[in-house]
Design a protein around this motif. Structure first.
Motif, PDB file in Angstrom:
ATOM      1  N   ALA A  77       0.833  -1.206   0.000  1.00 33.42           N
ATOM      2  CA  ALA A  77       0.000   0.000   0.000  1.00 33.42           C
ATOM      3  C   ALA A  77       0.870   1.260   0.000  1.00 33.42           C
ATOM      4  N   ALA A  78       1.953   1.228   0.749  1.00 35.93           N
ATOM      5  CA  ALA A  78       2.832   2.402   0.832  1.00 35.93           C
ATOM      6  C   ALA A  78       3.607   2.625  -0.465  1.00 35.93           C
ATOM      7  N   ARG A  79       4.071   1.545  -1.072  1.00 33.38           N
ATOM      8  CA  ARG A  79       4.901   1.659  -2.275  1.00 33.38           C
ATOM      9  C   ARG A  79       4.111   1.633  -3.576  1.00 33.38           C
ATOM     10  N   ASN A  80       2.949   1.002  -3.575  1.00 27.74           N
ATOM     11  CA  ASN A  80       2.151   0.790  -4.778  1.00 27.74           C
ATOM     12  C   ASN A  80       3.029   0.316  -5.937  1.00 27.74           C
ATOM     13  N   PRO A  81       3.689  -0.837  -5.755  1.00 27.40           N
ATOM     14  CA  PRO A  81       4.635  -1.295  -6.781  1.00 27.40           C
ATOM     15  C   PRO A  81       3.941  -1.648  -8.090  1.00 27.40           C
ATOM     16  N   ASP A  82       4.652  -1.431  -9.179  1.00 26.17           N
ATOM     17  CA  ASP A  82       4.098  -1.786 -10.493  1.00 26.17           C
ATOM     18  C   ASP A  82       4.612  -3.153 -10.940  1.00 26.17           C
ATOM     19  N   THR A  83       5.091  -3.920  -9.979  1.00 26.72           N
ATOM     20  CA  THR A  83       5.662  -5.233 -10.283  1.00 26.72           C
ATOM     21  C   THR A  83       4.836  -6.373  -9.695  1.00 26.72           C
ATOM     22  N   LEU A  84       3.580  -6.108  -9.331  1.00 27.02           N
ATOM     23  CA  LEU A  84       2.714  -7.160  -8.796  1.00 27.02           C
ATOM     24  C   LEU A  84       2.013  -7.886  -9.929  1.00 27.02           C
ATOM     25  N   TRP A  85       2.039  -9.207  -9.862  1.00 26.34           N
ATOM     26  CA  TRP A  85       1.370 -10.061 -10.836  1.00 26.34           C
ATOM     27  C   TRP A  85       0.455 -10.987 -10.066  1.00 26.34           C
ATOM     28  N   ALA A  86      -0.693 -11.305 -10.630  1.00 26.58           N
ATOM     29  CA  ALA A  86      -1.656 -12.140  -9.920  1.00 26.58           C
ATOM     30  C   ALA A  86      -2.370 -13.084 -10.876  1.00 26.58           C
TER      31      ALA A  86
END
Length: 100
Positions: A77-86
């Motif tokens: 939530a703090a970083r909001n990474p653009d590297t999350l895959w689901a």
């Protein structure tokens, strides 16, 4: 574990980059599983689809597959990474942060 090319391709096709805010409701329900970056997200999803309890237990015992923790959620939530895959393997949503 061997996954057929067709099964691998189907799971891969259902895997997508995703924003944390879309995953938050799944985290709140307790159905978000965090997959360690060292694992192949598609292979983990295939093991879950095939109910490969031996592989799943091994990853869980090693801490490589776990219900997403509060600290993971706060970090995402703090970083909001653009590297999350689901990928969804009902009733679970598997999420992996890809590094590098």
């Amino acid at each position: 574990m061997t996954v057929s090319d067709e099964a691998y391709a189907a799971i891969l096709g259902a895997t997508a980059q995703i924003e944390w805010k879309v995953l938050e409701p799944h985290f709140a329900r307790g159905d978000l599983l965090a997959v360690d970056a060292a694992l192949d997200l598609v292979q983990v999803a295939a093991a879950m689809m095939e109910d490969n309890s031996e592989a799943i237990k091994g990853w869980m015992d090693a801490g490589q597959l776990q219900v997403a923790t509060d600290s993971c959620a706060a970090d995402w939530a703090a970083r909001n990474p653009d590297t999350l895959w689901a990928v969804v393997i009902r009733p679970w949503v598997l999420v992996q942060e890809r590094i590098g």
